[in-house]
Design an enzyme around this catalytic site. Structure first.
Site, PDB file in Angstrom:
ATOM      1  N   GLY A 186      33.312 -17.281  -6.152  1.00  0.00           N
ATOM      2  CA  GLY A 186      33.694 -15.861  -6.170  1.00  0.00           C
ATOM      3  C   GLY A 186      34.793 -15.262  -7.211  1.00  0.00           C
ATOM      4  O   GLY A 186      35.447 -16.187  -7.636  1.00  0.00           O
ATOM      5  N   LYS A 192      40.210 -15.951  -9.000  1.00  0.00           N
ATOM      6  CA  LYS A 192      39.008 -16.531  -8.686  1.00  0.00           C
ATOM      7  C   LYS A 192      39.057 -17.181  -7.394  1.00  0.00           C
ATOM      8  O   LYS A 192      40.180 -17.584  -6.525  1.00  0.00           O
ATOM      9  CB  LYS A 192      38.842 -17.872  -9.724  1.00  0.00           C
ATOM     10  CG  LYS A 192      38.400 -17.302 -11.002  1.00  0.00           C
ATOM     11  CD  LYS A 192      38.121 -18.468 -12.065  1.00  0.00           C
ATOM     12  CE  LYS A 192      37.699 -17.956 -13.484  1.00  0.00           C
ATOM     13  NZ  LYS A 192      37.613 -18.939 -14.244  1.00  0.00           N
ATOM     14  N   LYS A 248      41.929 -19.040  -2.559  1.00  0.00           N
ATOM     15  CA  LYS A 248      41.880 -17.637  -3.710  1.00  0.00           C
ATOM     16  C   LYS A 248      43.103 -17.989  -4.585  1.00  0.00           C
ATOM     17  O   LYS A 248      44.373 -18.010  -4.031  1.00  0.00           O
ATOM     18  CB  LYS A 248      42.140 -16.409  -2.918  1.00  0.00           C
ATOM     19  CG  LYS A 248      41.034 -15.901  -2.047  1.00  0.00           C
ATOM     20  CD  LYS A 248      41.239 -14.571  -1.320  1.00  0.00           C
ATOM     21  CE  LYS A 248      41.560 -13.481  -2.476  1.00  0.00           C
ATOM     22  NZ  LYS A 248      41.818 -12.027  -1.677  1.00  0.00           N
ATOM     23  N   ASP A 269      40.512  -0.785   1.187  1.00  0.00           N
ATOM     24  CA  ASP A 269      39.424  -1.363   0.346  1.00  0.00           C
ATOM     25  C   ASP A 269      38.389  -2.147   0.995  1.00  0.00           C
ATOM     26  O   ASP A 269      37.955  -3.258   0.974  1.00  0.00           O
ATOM     27  CB  ASP A 269      40.266  -2.463  -0.618  1.00  0.00           C
ATOM     28  CG  ASP A 269      39.312  -2.681  -1.795  1.00  0.00           C
ATOM     29  OD1 ASP A 269      38.629  -1.953  -2.249  1.00  0.00           O
ATOM     30  OD2 ASP A 269      39.388  -3.861  -2.691  1.00  0.00           O
TER      31      ASP A 269
END
Length: 871
Positions: free
Chosen positions: A553, A559, A574, A670
Site C-alpha cells: 500500500g 509506503k 509504514k 480521517d
C-alpha cells in the site's frame, strides 16, 4: 512557471531513459494506470510528437483535456477513463489521424461532441459513456470509415434524436446509447451488415420498431423503458445468435409466438432471454413451450389475465433468475506448496505448476451472455498470447456495470515445467499491457487490471514494461507528468537527481540530514513500554531490502510493506517518505501515544524504527486488506450483508474506544474505507491515526466542546461539512465520516465519483421511495427491514447539522440491535435480479429524510421478512 519547467523536464527525460529508442517516446503511462494520481494532465505532453500510447486511466486526475493533446501525430490510443476529467472535448482532437481508441468513459466531460471528430480516419472505438455530454449526436459520424463501437451510455442529449445517418455506419459492431434522454424514432439499422449489439434502452423513443431484418450477428437488442408502440417485429424471430431481446416497459401490442425462438441456434450453454414485461400484449399465437434455455417474461401484460386458461402461468410471474457465473474445477492437491496448482485440462493426472494470475476486463463486449462463448474466447485469447489451450484457465468472471465483463485468469507454464522463466513472464505481460493481442469483433476492447506475481515469481526480476523501464524511473515520470504543486514537483526533482547519481538505497547507505545527531542522542533515552525498537537492518531484512514485491500500500505518510520478522511474525511496516519525517521528539511523542491504544478493533502498534534517517512504524498485519479493496471489487469474493454489518459494528466500537476510553481520548479525523482493515477472520480494525487530535476535556454538563483547528484535515468525501466550514472539530465529525463508510458498505459507491455525491444520491433514492435500487448488487440477499434500519442510521450520521447526528454510543447500540435482528432473520436467500433496480421499492421516506423509516407492511423491530434480492 517553475512548476511547468520541472514537469516538462521530467516528461522529456522519459524519452531518453535506458532501453527506449533514442529520440523516440512511444508510451506514456503504462505504469501510471490505477495509481490514484491526482492533479491535471499537463499540456506539455503535446510536445512528445512520437507518443503512441497515452495511458492514464483509473486515477483521480481532474481539470480539462489540454488542446495540445490534439497535436500528437502518432497517437494510437488515449485512455483517460475512470478519472474526474471535466470540460469539453477539444476540437483539436480532430487532428489525431492515427488514433484508433478513444477510451474516456466514467469522467465528467461535458458539452457537445465536436462534429469535427467525424474526420478521424482511424477511429475504431469511441467510448464516452458515463459523462455529462449534451447537445445533439453528430450526424456526420456516419462518415467515420472504421468505427466499430459507439458507446455513449448515461449522457444527456436531451431533446435530440438518433440521426438516421447512423444506419449507414457500415462497419459498426456495437451501438450503445442507453439512458441518454433521446427522443424521436429508432433509425433503420438493417443496412449495417456486421452489427451485433444494440442498446437504446432508458430513453424517450417513440413510434414503431423498424421491421427490416437486422444482421444475423445480432446477440443483443435492448429497447426497454421507452415509449414504443405497435407490434413486435416478425424479423426478431429470425436471428440465429440472439441472446437477449428486451422490449419491456413500452406500449407494444399484438401477440407472442413460439416463432420467437425457433430460428435461434442453441448449443449446450446458449440461453435466450425474451423480456416483454409491462406492455399491452393481449394474444398468444400457438402453444408456448419454449426449451429450458429460453426465459420468457410476460408479467404486466393483459394476456396474463387469462394465464391459467392459456397455460402460461410460468411466464406471468416474477422472474427469479438462475445465473451462475464462473467455473470450478475438481479438487486436486499439489504436494505442500501453496503456490502450485493443478492445470485443469490435465485433471485427474494432477500435473501441478505455478500459475500467473491476471485480472482482465472486456470494456465493451458485443454479447450479453458469456458461457456460450467461453470456448471461442479461450481459443482467441490463448492464440493471441501465443499459448497452448491448456495453459489458459478462466478462473472466474462477473458482469459489471457498463456492462463490462471482469474476469480472473490463470496462465500455466507448459507441461512438465513447474514455473515460467523471467523472459516468458515479460513476454506475456507485454502482450497484455501493450495491446498486442489482436482485437476481436465479439469481445471488443480489453484492459489489464492486474498481473500478480506470487510464490516462486515474487522474487524474480520481471519488471516488464514494454520499454524496459525501471519502476523508479516510471514513478518519477508519473509524479512529474501530473505534478500540479510545488511539493510534487520537488519530489520529482529529488527522484531525478538520485537516479542521475546512481543512488540505490541499501542497508549501509545513510541519508544526509541535520536531525541525525538529535535522533541518535534522544533515542538512547527513550524506552516505551510494550513497543519494540527495531534497527534499520531488521526492517530491511524483513522486507527483502524493501523489495517492490513486498509493498502492499501507499498513503500520504509513505509506503507500506509486508514484512516477516526473525521470529516469523508477519507485520505491516509504514515507512515515512521524506516529506513526512518528523522531528525526533514529535516522533517519539506519537509512538508513546499510540502505545496506549489497546482495543480489538484498533490496529495494534508493535514497534518502530528510528535510525539511518528513517522513521517507520510496525503494526500487526491485516491479511484481508482494506475495506476499500473489498467494496471496489479488487477482491473477487463479495461481502455479504451480515459481514458488512459486522464490519460496521467493529469500526464503531474502535472509534467509540478512541472517543471515550483511550488515554487520552482522541478524535480520529480521517475515518474512511481505506483506514478500516480486516484481519484473517474479517474483524474490522481502525488504522492510521496520523491525523488524530486529542479530544478536549468534557464540559461541566458532560458535553464535548469543539476543537477549533486553523487547518482542516481529512479526506474529501468523508469530511464533515460543518467542520469544513467552521473549523470546529467534535466527536460528531468522526460520526459523519463513519456514516459515509456505512453508505459505502450498503451501496458499494464511492463517496465522490464523476461529480456525484453518495449522500445526495442515496438521499434522493430514499425520498423517492426507491432506496433498494441503490443497494450494492454484490451483497447478495438481505433482510429488507434490517437494511432499511441500517440505511436510516447511515443517513442520520451524515446529517449536515452536527446536533442532528447520533453520538458514537448511539451508533454502536443501534448497530448492535440490527445485528441481533439479523441473526434472528430467516436465512432463506433469493437469487439476484438486476431488474429489481428499476422497480420502486416499498420503502417510503416519511417526514424528515434522516429520521427512521416506515416500511409498508413491515415491523422494524423484526428483520425476519421479507428477504430482498439485490439490484
Amino acid at each position: 512557471m517553475q512548476n511547468n519547467v520541472i514537469a516538462v523536464r521530467v516528461v522529456k527525460r522519459f524519452c531518453y531513459v535506458p532501453e527506449v529508442k533514442k529520440g523516440s517516446c512511444k508510451i506514456l503511462g503504462r505504469s501510471f494506470m490505477w495509481n490514484q494520481l491526482g492533479g491535471s494532465i499537463p499540456k506539455e505532453i503535446g510536445n512528445i510528437k512520437s507518443l503512441e500510447l497515452l495511458l492514464l486511466n483509473g486515477n483521480q486526475l481532474s481539470g480539462t483535456l489540454p488542446d495540445e493533446l490534439g497535436y500528437l501525430p502518432n497517437l494510437d490510443r488515449i485512455q483517460i477513463d475512470e478519472n474526474q476529467i471535466s470540460g469539453p472535448l477539444p476540437k483539436s482532437f480532430a487532428n489525431l489521424n492515427k488514433t484508433k481508441h478513444f477510451h474516456m468513459n466514467n469522467n465528467s466531460i461535458s458539452g457537445q461532441i465536436p462534429p469535427e471528430l467525424s474526420r478521424l480516419p482511424s477511429l475504431v472505438h469511441f467510448l464516452l459513456d458515463n459523462n455529462n455530454l449534451s447537445g445533439h449526436l453528430p450526424e456526420e459520424f456516419f462518415m467515420l470509415p472504421n468505427l466499430l463501437i459507439l458507446q455513449l451510455d448515461n449522457n444527456n442529449f436531451s431533446g435530440t434524436s438518433i440521426p438516421t445517418s447512423y444506419g449507414n455506419m457500415t462497419k459498426l459492431l456495437k451501438l450503445s446509447l442507453r439512458n441518454c434522454s433521446l427522443q424521436g424514432q429508432i433509425p433503420d439499422l438493417s443496412r449495417i451488415p456486421e452489427l451485433g449489439y444494440i442498446d437504446l434502452s432508458w430513453n424517450q423513443l417513440t413510434g414503431t420498431i423498424p421491421e427490416n431484418k437486422l444482421s444475423n450477428n445480432i446477440t443483443t437488442i435492448d429497447l426497454s423503458n421507452n415509449n414504443l408502440t405497435g407490434l413486435i417485429p416478425a424479423n426478431f424471430s429470425d436471428l440465429p445468435l440472439l441472446q437477449k431481446l428486451s422490449l419491456n416497459n413500452n406500449s407494444l401490442n399484438g401477440s407472442v409466438s413460439s416463432l420467437s425462438w425457433e430460428k435461434v441456434i442453441f448449443n449446450a450453454t446458449a440461453r435466450l432471454i425474451l423480456d416483454f414485461e409491462n406492455n399491452f400484449i393481449s394474444n398468444i399465437s400457438g402453444v408456448l413451450r419454449p426449451p429450458a434455455s429460453v426465459t420468457l417474461m410476460l408479467q404486466g401484460n393483459p394476456v396474463c389475465a387469462n394465464a391459467n386458461q392459456l397455460n402460461i402461468t410460468q411466464f406471468c410471474g416474477p422472474h427469479t433468475g438462475d445465473e451462475k457465473q464462473g467455473n470450478s474445477t475438481p479438487e486436486c492437491h499439489c504436494a505442500t506448496d501453496l503456490f502450485l496448482e493443478h492445470i485443469p485440462a490435465f485433471y485427474p493426472s494432477c500435473f501441478c505448476a505455478a500459475p500467473l494470475r491476471v485480472g482482465y476486463r472486456l470494456k465493451s463486449p458485443g454479447i450479453s451472455d458469456f458461457p456460450p462463448y467461453l470456448n471461442s474466447f479461450h481459443a482467441y485469447l490463448s492464440s493471441g498470447l501465443g499459448l497452448i489451450l491448456y495453459q489458459l484457465s478462466i478462473d472466474s468472471f462477473i458482469w459489471e456495470e457498463g456492462p463490462r465483463l471482469r474476469m480472473y485468469l490463470k496462465i500455466f507454464p507448459p507441461r512438465n515445467v513447474s514455473k515460467f522463466n523471467a523472459s516468458e513472464i515479460r513476454r506475456i505481460r507485454r502482450m497484455f499491457s501493450g495491446w498486442n493481442i489482436e482485437d476481436n469483433n465479439i469481445f471488443g476492447p480489453y484492459e489489464l487490471l492486474n498481473f500478480t506475481l506470487l510464490g516462486p515469481y515474487s522474487t524474480d526480476m520481471v519488471e516488464s514494461n514494454n520499454s524496459g523501464l525501471k519502476k523508479g524511473v516510471v514513478v518519477g515520470i508519473v509524479l512529474g507528468a501530473v505534478a500540479a504543486s510545488v511539493t510534487l514537483s520537488a519530489i520529482v526533482s529529488i527522484i531525478i537527481l538520485r537516479m542521475r547519481s546512481g543512488y540505490h538505497h541499501g542497508v549501509s547507505q545513510k541519508r544526509a540530514g541535520g536531525l541525525s545527531y538529535l535522533k541518535k542522542s534522544s533515542k538512547a533515552e527513550m524506552r516505551i513500554e510494550g513497543v519494540k525498537g527495531f534497527t534499520f537492518t531488521e526492517m530491511s531484512a524483513a522486507t527483502n531490502n524493501f523489495d517492490n514485491s513486498t509493498q502492499v500500500g501507499q498513503g500520504g505518510y509513505g509506503k507500506v510493506y509486508k514484512g516477516i520478522l526473525t521470529d516469523g511474525t508477519v507485520v505491516a511496516i509504514k515507512r515515512a517518505q521524506e516529506g513526512s519525517l518528523q522531528g525526533s521528539k514529535e516522533f517519539y511523542t506519537e509512538i508513546e501515544l499510540l502505545s496506549r491504544l489497546h482495543h480489538r478493533n484498533l490496529v495494534s502498534l508493535i514497534g518502530y524504527c528510528d535510525e539511518e534517517d528513517e522513521q517507520m512504524l510496525v503494526y500487526e498485519f491485516m491479511s484481508n486488506g482494506t475495506l476499500h479493496d473489498h467494496l471496489s471489487g479488487k477482491i473477487i469474493e463479495p461481502l455479504s450483508f451480515s459481514m458488512r454489518l459486522r464490519i460496521a459494528l467493529g469500526s464503531a466500537k474502535g472509534i467509540l474506544y478512541l472517543h471515550t476510553e483511550a488515554d487520552p481520548p482522541l478524535f480520529h479525523r480521517d475515518i474512511k474505507a481505506t483506514n478500516i482493515l480486516l484481519d484473517s477472520k474479517f474483524t474490522a480494525k481502525v488504522a492510521d491515526f496520523g491525523l488524530s487530535r486529542l479530544a478536549p476535556v468534557l464540559e461541566a454538563d458532560g458535553t464535548v466542546p469543539g476543537y477549533v483547528s486553523t487547518v482542516v484535515k481529512g479526506t474529501p468525501g468523508y469530511l464533515d461539512p460543518e467542520y469544513f466550514l467552521t473549523h470546529k472539530l467534535t466527536d460528531k465529525s468522526d460520526v459523519y465520516s463513519l456514516g459515509i463508510v456505512f453508505l459505502e458498505l450498503l451501496t458499494g459507491m464511492r463517496p465522490i465519483s464523476h461529480g456525484k455525491n453518495i449522500v445526495r444520491e442515496v438521499n434522493a433514492a430514499y425520498q423517492s421511495g426507491t432506496v433498494f435500487s441503490v443497494i450494492d448488487d454484490r451483497m447478495g440477499s438481505y433482510p429488507s427491514e434490517c437494511v432499511g434500519r441500517f440505511m436510516s442510521l447511515a443517513l442520520r450520521c451524515c446529517h449536515d447539522e452536527t446536533d442532528a447526528r447520533p453520538s458514537m454510543v448511539e451508533v454502536m447500540r443501534e448497530l448492535d440491535l440490527i445485528m441481533q435482528m439479523t441473526l434472528e432473520a430467516d436465512p432463506a436467500e433469493t437469487h439476484p435480479r438486476k431488474s429489481d433496480a428499476t422497480k420502486p421499492s416499498s420503502m417510503k421516506a416519511t417526514g424528515h429524510p434522516y429520521l427512521s423509516m416506515d416500511v409498508s407492511g413491515s415491523n422494524l423491530d423484526s428483520c425476519i421478512l421479507p428477504t430482498i434480492a439485490p439490484r
